[in-house]
Design a protein around this motif. Structure first.
Motif, PDB file in Angstrom:
ATOM      1  N   ALA A 115       0.829  -1.210   0.000  1.00 51.78           N
ATOM      2  CA  ALA A 115       0.000   0.000   0.000  1.00 51.78           C
ATOM      3  C   ALA A 115       0.860   1.255   0.000  1.00 51.78           C
ATOM      4  O   ALA A 115       0.568   2.213  -0.722  1.00 51.78           O
ATOM      5  N   ALA A 116       1.926   1.256   0.787  1.00 48.47           N
ATOM      6  CA  ALA A 116       2.820   2.423   0.818  1.00 48.47           C
ATOM      7  C   ALA A 116       3.483   2.626  -0.537  1.00 48.47           C
ATOM      8  O   ALA A 116       3.593   3.755  -1.025  1.00 48.47           O
ATOM      9  N   TRP A 117       3.909   1.549  -1.170  1.00 52.94           N
ATOM     10  CA  TRP A 117       4.524   1.639  -2.498  1.00 52.94           C
ATOM     11  C   TRP A 117       3.509   2.137  -3.521  1.00 52.94           C
ATOM     12  O   TRP A 117       3.803   3.019  -4.320  1.00 52.94           O
ATOM     13  N   ALA A 118       2.295   1.575  -3.495  1.00 49.43           N
ATOM     14  CA  ALA A 118       1.266   1.970  -4.458  1.00 49.43           C
ATOM     15  C   ALA A 118       0.912   3.445  -4.321  1.00 49.43           C
ATOM     16  O   ALA A 118       0.688   4.130  -5.317  1.00 49.43           O
ATOM     17  N   ALA A 119       0.874   3.939  -3.095  1.00 53.33           N
ATOM     18  CA  ALA A 119       0.532   5.346  -2.870  1.00 53.33           C
ATOM     19  C   ALA A 119       1.588   6.288  -3.425  1.00 53.33           C
ATOM     20  O   ALA A 119       1.294   7.433  -3.746  1.00 53.33           O
ATOM     21  N   THR A 120       2.814   5.803  -3.578  1.00 54.46           N
ATOM     22  CA  THR A 120       3.882   6.646  -4.128  1.00 54.46           C
ATOM     23  C   THR A 120       3.954   6.567  -5.645  1.00 54.46           C
ATOM     24  O   THR A 120       4.803   7.203  -6.250  1.00 54.46           O
ATOM     25  N   HIS A 121       3.065   5.784  -6.245  1.00 52.95           N
ATOM     26  CA  HIS A 121       3.018   5.642  -7.709  1.00 52.95           C
ATOM     27  C   HIS A 121       1.652   6.106  -8.209  1.00 52.95           C
ATOM     28  O   HIS A 121       0.751   5.291  -8.431  1.00 52.95           O
ATOM     29  N   PRO A 122       1.497   7.400  -8.398  1.00 53.65           N
ATOM     30  CA  PRO A 122       0.182   7.931  -8.782  1.00 53.65           C
ATOM     31  C   PRO A 122      -0.327   7.434 -10.124  1.00 53.65           C
ATOM     32  O   PRO A 122      -1.515   7.552 -10.408  1.00 53.65           O
ATOM     33  N   ASP A 123       0.525   6.854 -10.942  1.00 51.87           N
ATOM     34  CA  ASP A 123       0.064   6.313 -12.216  1.00 51.87           C
ATOM     35  C   ASP A 123      -0.721   5.008 -12.029  1.00 51.87           C
ATOM     36  O   ASP A 123      -1.423   4.574 -12.939  1.00 51.87           O
ATOM     37  N   LEU A 124      -0.647   4.392 -10.846  1.00 50.43           N
ATOM     38  CA  LEU A 124      -1.339   3.129 -10.596  1.00 50.43           C
ATOM     39  C   LEU A 124      -2.783   3.298 -10.147  1.00 50.43           C
ATOM     40  O   LEU A 124      -3.649   2.525 -10.544  1.00 50.43           O
ATOM     41  N   LEU A 125      -3.030   4.287  -9.288  1.00 49.87           N
ATOM     42  CA  LEU A 125      -4.333   4.384  -8.641  1.00 49.87           C
ATOM     43  C   LEU A 125      -4.923   5.778  -8.727  1.00 49.87           C
ATOM     44  O   LEU A 125      -4.212   6.771  -8.602  1.00 49.87           O
ATOM     45  N   LEU A 126      -6.232   5.817  -8.878  1.00 52.45           N
ATOM     46  CA  LEU A 126      -6.967   7.071  -8.866  1.00 52.45           C
ATOM     47  C   LEU A 126      -8.320   6.777  -8.229  1.00 52.45           C
ATOM     48  O   LEU A 126      -9.030   5.876  -8.665  1.00 52.45           O
ATOM     49  N   ALA A 127      -8.646   7.502  -7.180  1.00 49.36           N
ATOM     50  CA  ALA A 127      -9.932   7.312  -6.499  1.00 49.36           C
ATOM     51  C   ALA A 127     -10.930   8.331  -7.023  1.00 49.36           C
ATOM     52  O   ALA A 127     -10.586   9.499  -7.205  1.00 49.36           O
ATOM     53  N   ARG A 128     -12.143   7.884  -7.239  1.00 51.75           N
ATOM     54  CA  ARG A 128     -13.200   8.781  -7.708  1.00 51.75           C
ATOM     55  C   ARG A 128     -14.302   8.807  -6.657  1.00 51.75           C
ATOM     56  O   ARG A 128     -14.831   7.782  -6.274  1.00 51.75           O
ATOM     57  N   ARG A 129     -14.641   9.991  -6.207  1.00 53.34           N
ATOM     58  CA  ARG A 129     -15.707  10.160  -5.217  1.00 53.34           C
ATOM     59  C   ARG A 129     -17.067  10.144  -5.907  1.00 53.34           C
ATOM     60  O   ARG A 129     -17.153  10.259  -7.128  1.00 53.34           O
ATOM     61  N   ALA A 130     -18.116  10.029  -5.123  1.00 54.26           N
ATOM     62  CA  ALA A 130     -19.481   9.987  -5.660  1.00 54.26           C
ATOM     63  C   ALA A 130     -19.819  11.259  -6.436  1.00 54.26           C
ATOM     64  O   ALA A 130     -20.589  11.216  -7.398  1.00 54.26           O
ATOM     65  N   ASP A 131     -19.227  12.394  -6.044  1.00 55.13           N
ATOM     66  CA  ASP A 131     -19.520  13.650  -6.747  1.00 55.13           C
ATOM     67  C   ASP A 131     -18.695  13.828  -8.018  1.00 55.13           C
ATOM     68  O   ASP A 131     -18.799  14.837  -8.699  1.00 55.13           O
TER      69      ASP A 131
END
Length: 84
Positions: free
Chosen positions: A22-38
């Motif tokens: 999780a710490a590694w993934a958080a430092t790689h913004p190309d891997l994850l993007l969270a989308r909120r309901a709005d």
């Protein structure tokens, strides 16, 4: 939404924890993007990634595979099939 498809079976006993991944993934913004309901998007932090990994086994396995592949812990010929 992330859909993960697996061909065959992969299991490992990597010397890592989900917190490491999780710490590694958080430092790689190309891997994850969270989308909120709005509709707004944000890069999730390590705590949020770890919480989602704990709740979603397929996501956790996908993140572990990405980590292992990035650190050359799995063969280069191993492939993960992901569809959006």
């Amino acid at each position: 939404m992330v859909q993960v498809s697996w061909w065959g079976r992969m299991s490992t006993s990597l010397p890592i924890t989900d917190e490491d991944v999780a710490a590694w993934a958080a430092t790689h913004p190309d891997l994850l993007l969270a989308r909120r309901a709005d509709g707004t998007t944000e890069r999730p932090g390590a705590e949020r990634v770890a919480a989602f990994m704990a709740a979603q086994p397929h996501f956790a396995q996908a993140m572990r595979f990405q980590y292992a592949q990035a650190h050359e812990l799995v063969p280069a010929t191993a492939q993960q099939v992901m569809a959006a």
